[in-house]
Design an enzyme around this catalytic site. Structure first.
Site, PDB file in Angstrom:
ATOM      1  N   GLY A  44     -32.361  23.434  73.836  1.00 31.81           N
ATOM      2  CA  GLY A  44     -31.096  22.701  73.914  1.00 31.81           C
ATOM      3  C   GLY A  44     -31.079  21.530  74.878  1.00 31.81           C
ATOM      4  O   GLY A  44     -30.296  20.598  74.715  1.00 31.81           O
ATOM      5  N   ASP A 100     -22.944  28.948  80.966  1.00 30.31           N
ATOM      6  CA  ASP A 100     -21.798  29.685  80.442  1.00 30.31           C
ATOM      7  C   ASP A 100     -21.525  30.848  81.409  1.00 30.31           C
ATOM      8  O   ASP A 100     -20.915  30.653  82.458  1.00 30.31           O
ATOM      9  CB  ASP A 100     -22.169  30.129  79.023  1.00 30.31           C
ATOM     10  CG  ASP A 100     -21.036  30.796  78.270  1.00 30.31           C
ATOM     11  OD1 ASP A 100     -19.894  30.725  78.716  1.00 30.31           O
ATOM     12  OD2 ASP A 100     -21.299  31.411  77.220  1.00 30.31           O
ATOM     13  N   ASP A 156     -26.689  24.152  69.677  1.00 31.90           N
ATOM     14  CA  ASP A 156     -26.768  24.541  68.261  1.00 31.90           C
ATOM     15  C   ASP A 156     -25.908  25.744  67.926  1.00 31.90           C
ATOM     16  O   ASP A 156     -25.456  26.482  68.800  1.00 31.90           O
ATOM     17  CB  ASP A 156     -28.220  24.884  67.904  1.00 31.90           C
ATOM     18  CG  ASP A 156     -28.643  26.244  68.473  1.00 31.90           C
ATOM     19  OD1 ASP A 156     -28.382  26.491  69.668  1.00 31.90           O
ATOM     20  OD2 ASP A 156     -29.207  27.063  67.712  1.00 31.90           O
TER      21      ASP A 156
HETATM   22  P1  IMP Z   1     -25.310  31.998  79.794  1.00 29.77           P
HETATM   23  O1  IMP Z   1     -26.458  32.881  80.122  1.00 29.77           O
HETATM   24  O2  IMP Z   1     -24.123  32.793  79.326  1.00 29.77           O
HETATM   25  O3  IMP Z   1     -24.927  31.037  80.892  1.00 29.77           O
HETATM   26  O4  IMP Z   1     -25.694  31.201  78.502  1.00 29.77           O
HETATM   27  C1  IMP Z   1     -26.391  30.039  78.517  1.00 29.77           C
HETATM   28  C2  IMP Z   1     -26.980  29.753  77.158  1.00 29.77           C
HETATM   29  O5  IMP Z   1     -26.113  30.192  76.089  1.00 29.77           O
HETATM   30  C3  IMP Z   1     -27.140  28.258  76.980  1.00 29.77           C
HETATM   31  O6  IMP Z   1     -28.387  27.824  77.457  1.00 29.77           O
HETATM   32  C4  IMP Z   1     -26.982  28.119  75.478  1.00 29.77           C
HETATM   33  O7  IMP Z   1     -28.219  28.352  74.836  1.00 29.77           O
HETATM   34  C5  IMP Z   1     -26.029  29.226  75.079  1.00 29.77           C
HETATM   35  N1  IMP Z   1     -24.642  28.750  74.999  1.00 29.77           N
HETATM   36  C6  IMP Z   1     -23.626  29.058  75.847  1.00 29.77           C
HETATM   37  N2  IMP Z   1     -22.483  28.463  75.469  1.00 29.77           N
HETATM   38  C7  IMP Z   1     -22.779  27.747  74.367  1.00 29.77           C
HETATM   39  C8  IMP Z   1     -21.995  26.888  73.512  1.00 29.77           C
HETATM   40  O8  IMP Z   1     -20.790  26.652  73.706  1.00 29.77           O
HETATM   41  N3  IMP Z   1     -22.651  26.324  72.465  1.00 29.77           N
HETATM   42  C9  IMP Z   1     -23.966  26.554  72.209  1.00 29.77           C
HETATM   43  N4  IMP Z   1     -24.726  27.347  72.982  1.00 29.77           N
HETATM   44  C10 IMP Z   1     -24.141  27.941  74.054  1.00 29.77           C
END
Ligand code: IMP
Length: 189
Positions: A44, A100, A156
């Site tokens: 990404g 996120d 994506d």
């Molecule tokens: P985390 O571990 O919850 O912080 O997630 C991070 C990963 O989740 C990012 O690197 C993305 O690959 C995916 N992700 C989180 N939110 C989104 C979104 O709104 N759209 C697409 N991918 C997301």
């Protein structure tokens, strides 16, 4: 519903993205010297990294890391493509598309920190701060966004929409029902 053209709401235009990326590049160029190692997390971060490096006034080195998640939301992550270089004693900036819950980043930062870089900081294009489960310091932030599922500029859904030149807010229920739901509305003509 099949065949209906749906146009998701634009969150960040191409111009807004580019001005955010230029600002981040200026901040990084002011904070670091030549030899900064940018570690981008595949896949990404690729469009973001590609634009970011073209606005840096220092000479960086770039390397890539790929991870896979055992199960979404668990924070259990595995490195499937490791760095080519040894980061010990280096200034390292981890380049992420979006933070996120912070679980993924926490894992990666922990893994890189064990390798004893001289410094380690995070540069994230998008920060969904309201969703954070674990505190995750982000030294360089592009844009803070609300709790929405976003697509484009590398992000994506099922490998679609990464090539969109702006960021839009999608509806996960729509996408789960029809992963191609926005393709005609976003890319046709
Ligand atoms: P985390 O571990 O919850 O912080 O997630 C991070 C990963 O989740 C990012 O690197 C993305 O690959 C995916 N992700 C989180 N939110 C989104 C979104 O709104 N759209 C697409 N991918 C997301």
């Amino acid at each position: 519903m099949t065949g209906e053209v749906v146009r998701p709401r634009e969150l960040l235009s191409t111009a807004e993205l580019h001005s955010g990326v230029r600002r981040l590049a200026a901040e990084l160029s002011a904070a670091y010297d030549d030899g900064l190692l940018l570690v981008a997390v595949l896949k990404g971060s690729v469009p973001f990294l590609a634009d970011l490096v073209r606005h840096l006034t220092i000479q960086p080195e770039v390397d890539f890391l790929a991870i896979s998640r055992y199960a979404p939301g668990t924070g259990r992550v595995r490195i499937v493509k490791d760095l080519d270089v040894d980061i010990a004693g280096r200034d390292v900036v981890l380049v992420e598309d979006i933070v996120d819950t912070g679980l993924t980043l926490t894992y990666i930062v922990g893994e890189l920190a064990r390798r004893e870089p001289r410094s380690l900081a995070v540069c994230a294009l998008l920060d969904k701060a309201v969703r954070r489960i674990v505190p995750t310091p982000i030294a360089f932030t592009g844009f803070r966004i609300d709790d929405e599922f976003v697509l484009g500029y590398g992000l994506d859904f099922g490998e679609r929409y990464r090539n969109l030149n702006r960021v839009v807010a999608g509806d996960l229920a729509d996408l789960r029902a029809r992963p191609d739901a926005y393709v005609a509305g976003l890319f046709a003509g």
